[in-house]
Design an enzyme around this catalytic site. Sequence first.
Site, PDB file in Angstrom:
ATOM      1  N   CYS A 115      -3.505   1.129   8.267  1.00 39.98           N
ATOM      2  CA  CYS A 115      -2.379   0.661   7.467  1.00 39.98           C
ATOM      3  C   CYS A 115      -2.434  -0.858   7.310  1.00 39.98           C
ATOM      4  O   CYS A 115      -2.493  -1.595   8.288  1.00 39.98           O
ATOM      5  CB  CYS A 115      -1.081   1.082   8.153  1.00 39.98           C
ATOM      6  SG  CYS A 115       0.390   0.599   7.248  1.00 39.98           S
ATOM      7  N   GLY A 147       5.231  -2.497   7.501  1.00 38.85           N
ATOM      8  CA  GLY A 147       6.585  -2.935   7.826  1.00 38.85           C
ATOM      9  C   GLY A 147       7.285  -2.044   8.841  1.00 38.85           C
ATOM     10  O   GLY A 147       6.802  -0.973   9.201  1.00 38.85           O
ATOM     11  N   GLU A 148       8.429  -2.511   9.303  1.00 34.82           N
ATOM     12  CA  GLU A 148       9.309  -1.763  10.208  1.00 34.82           C
ATOM     13  C   GLU A 148      10.499  -1.267   9.385  1.00 34.82           C
ATOM     14  O   GLU A 148      11.369  -2.048   8.989  1.00 34.82           O
ATOM     15  CB  GLU A 148       9.778  -2.670  11.352  1.00 34.82           C
ATOM     16  CG  GLU A 148      10.997  -2.198  12.123  1.00 34.82           C
ATOM     17  CD  GLU A 148      10.873  -0.798  12.709  1.00 34.82           C
ATOM     18  OE1 GLU A 148      11.759   0.032  12.412  1.00 34.82           O
ATOM     19  OE2 GLU A 148       9.913  -0.543  13.460  1.00 34.82           O
ATOM     20  N   CYS A 182       4.934  -7.689   8.059  1.00 29.84           N
ATOM     21  CA  CYS A 182       5.688  -7.116   9.184  1.00 29.84           C
ATOM     22  C   CYS A 182       5.842  -8.155  10.290  1.00 29.84           C
ATOM     23  O   CYS A 182       4.880  -8.839  10.643  1.00 29.84           O
ATOM     24  CB  CYS A 182       4.962  -5.885   9.727  1.00 29.84           C
ATOM     25  SG  CYS A 182       5.848  -5.039  11.056  1.00 29.84           S
ATOM     26  N   ASN A 242      -7.640   3.607  14.166  1.00 26.06           N
ATOM     27  CA  ASN A 242      -8.496   3.082  13.108  1.00 26.06           C
ATOM     28  C   ASN A 242      -8.781   1.610  13.398  1.00 26.06           C
ATOM     29  O   ASN A 242      -7.857   0.789  13.427  1.00 26.06           O
ATOM     30  CB  ASN A 242      -7.824   3.226  11.735  1.00 26.06           C
ATOM     31  CG  ASN A 242      -7.843   4.655  11.244  1.00 26.06           C
ATOM     32  OD1 ASN A 242      -8.864   5.329  11.322  1.00 26.06           O
ATOM     33  ND2 ASN A 242      -6.710   5.132  10.747  1.00 26.06           N
ATOM     34  N   CYS A 247      -2.450  -3.598  15.159  1.00 28.47           N
ATOM     35  CA  CYS A 247      -2.105  -3.156  13.806  1.00 28.47           C
ATOM     36  C   CYS A 247      -2.479  -4.190  12.752  1.00 28.47           C
ATOM     37  O   CYS A 247      -2.223  -5.389  12.927  1.00 28.47           O
ATOM     38  CB  CYS A 247      -0.609  -2.864  13.751  1.00 28.47           C
ATOM     39  SG  CYS A 247      -0.038  -2.278  12.142  1.00 28.47           S
ATOM     40  N   CYS A 290       2.564  -5.949  16.224  1.00 27.35           N
ATOM     41  CA  CYS A 290       1.838  -5.098  17.171  1.00 27.35           C
ATOM     42  C   CYS A 290       0.369  -5.531  17.187  1.00 27.35           C
ATOM     43  O   CYS A 290      -0.244  -5.707  16.135  1.00 27.35           O
ATOM     44  CB  CYS A 290       1.964  -3.635  16.768  1.00 27.35           C
ATOM     45  SG  CYS A 290       3.666  -3.014  16.819  1.00 27.35           S
ATOM     46  N   GLU A 339       0.831  -1.205   0.000  1.00 25.44           N
ATOM     47  CA  GLU A 339       0.000   0.000   0.000  1.00 25.44           C
ATOM     48  C   GLU A 339       0.867   1.256   0.000  1.00 25.44           C
ATOM     49  O   GLU A 339       1.930   1.288   0.623  1.00 25.44           O
ATOM     50  CB  GLU A 339      -0.898   0.030   1.239  1.00 25.44           C
ATOM     51  CG  GLU A 339      -1.921  -1.075   1.304  1.00 25.44           C
ATOM     52  CD  GLU A 339      -2.731  -1.059   2.585  1.00 25.44           C
ATOM     53  OE1 GLU A 339      -3.544  -1.968   2.768  1.00 25.44           O
ATOM     54  OE2 GLU A 339      -2.547  -0.133   3.406  1.00 25.44           O
ATOM     55  N   SER A 342       9.704   6.212  10.603  1.00 30.74           N
ATOM     56  CA  SER A 342       9.255   5.751  11.917  1.00 30.74           C
ATOM     57  C   SER A 342       9.913   4.427  12.282  1.00 30.74           C
ATOM     58  O   SER A 342      10.328   3.663  11.411  1.00 30.74           O
ATOM     59  CB  SER A 342       7.731   5.579  11.931  1.00 30.74           C
ATOM     60  OG  SER A 342       7.351   4.472  11.126  1.00 30.74           O
TER      61      SER A 342
END
Length: 352
Positions: A336, A164-165, A113, A295, A120, A117, A93, A196
Site C-alpha cells: 500500500c 491513511g488512517e 499518513c 510486502n 509501511c 508505521c 491509490e 481498519s
Amino acid sequence: MLMNSIYSFTLQELKKELTKNNIKAFVAEQIFDWIYSKHVDSFDEMKNISKENIEKLKQLFSFENMVVDKLQVDKHDGTVKFLLKLEDGNFIETVIMKFNYGYSVCVTSQIGCNMACKFCASGLIRKKRNITVGEFIKQFIIAKEYVEKNFNDKLTHMVVMGIGEPFDNFENLIQFFEVIKQQKGLCISPRKITVSTCGLVEKIKEFADLKNQVNLAILLHAPNNEIRNKIMPINKVYSLDKVIEAMDYYIKVTKRRVTIEYILIKDVNDSDENAVELAKLLKGKLCYVNLIPYNKVVENNYFRSVRGKQFFDVLKKNNIQATIRLERGSSIDAACGQLRIKKILELRNAKV
C-alpha cells in the site's frame, strides 16, 4: 464560492438542498439515477432535467475531477491497482481484488499518513489532507465502472484500508458510509464494508456507538507493547491494553466480530512465543486473526516472514480462529502506497 460535491449527499440531504434552492425535490432522484446508474459526470448530460435547473445545479454543486494516471494489472490473480490524480494534483491509490464471493475495492482515506508505521510505505510521506466524501465516492465509482466494463460483473464489497488512517478522517468516513448505502444510489450494504484502524481508541468507541453494521478491523501487528512501540509509534499514545479495551467495548455494544490484522515480519513478531502471547491476549474474545504476508518496502529494513504456517498452527492449537491471507498483486507494486511514492519521486526527479 466553494461548491459542495454532488457525491457528498444522501438522497434526503440532496432533496433538502434542492428545495432550499427552489428546485423540486424529485430532481434529486433523477440526479442519483444519472450519477450512480448511468455514471455521468456532468449536469449537461442529464437529459430529463430542465435547462433552467441544470444552470442552477452547475452553480450549486461540483463533480470530482479524478483521473486515472496509471493502471497496473497483476498477471497472476488479476488484481488491479489505480494511481488516481486528484483535482489539486495529489495522488492516491485504489485497488480492485477478486475473491470467491465477488469483487472488492480497497479505497484510500487520506493523502499520506501520520501514523508512521515503520514497515509501511504509506507513512513514508506525511499526511497532506483528508480525502473528501466526494473523493471517497469517486474512487468507488471508478472501480465499479472498471469491474462492469472489463469483467462484466458487479463490485459488491469494499474495504477502507488504503493509504491513511480512516479514523483520523472520521467525519468524512461516516458520511461516506451513509451515502454509499443509499438504495437509489450505489446501494452497498454496510455488512459488505470493512474499515481498519491502527487503534485510535476514542474513535473505536465512537464508531461502536453508531451501530452502523460496518465491519471493524484492528491493525494490531504485535502481541505486546515492546514490539508494537518499535513498529507502530501510535502505540505510545494508545497502548495495547487501551486498544484491546476499546475492542472489548466495540464487541459488547455491537455484538459483532472484530478482525485482527497481523502482518508477519521476519524476526520481529513471528516467533512461536509471539503467537502464544497473541493467543493469550485474544483468548475468549469475539475476533479472529488475519495473518498477512509482508510486502517488502525498499525504503525500510524489514523482511517477509517464512513462518506463517507455524504461527497459524500455534494460534489454532490455542483455540484462536485465524486465516493466512492469500497474497494478491505480487507482480505489481503490491504494498500500500508504493505506486504513489514512485510517482512522487519521479516528479521530484524530473524537476531536478
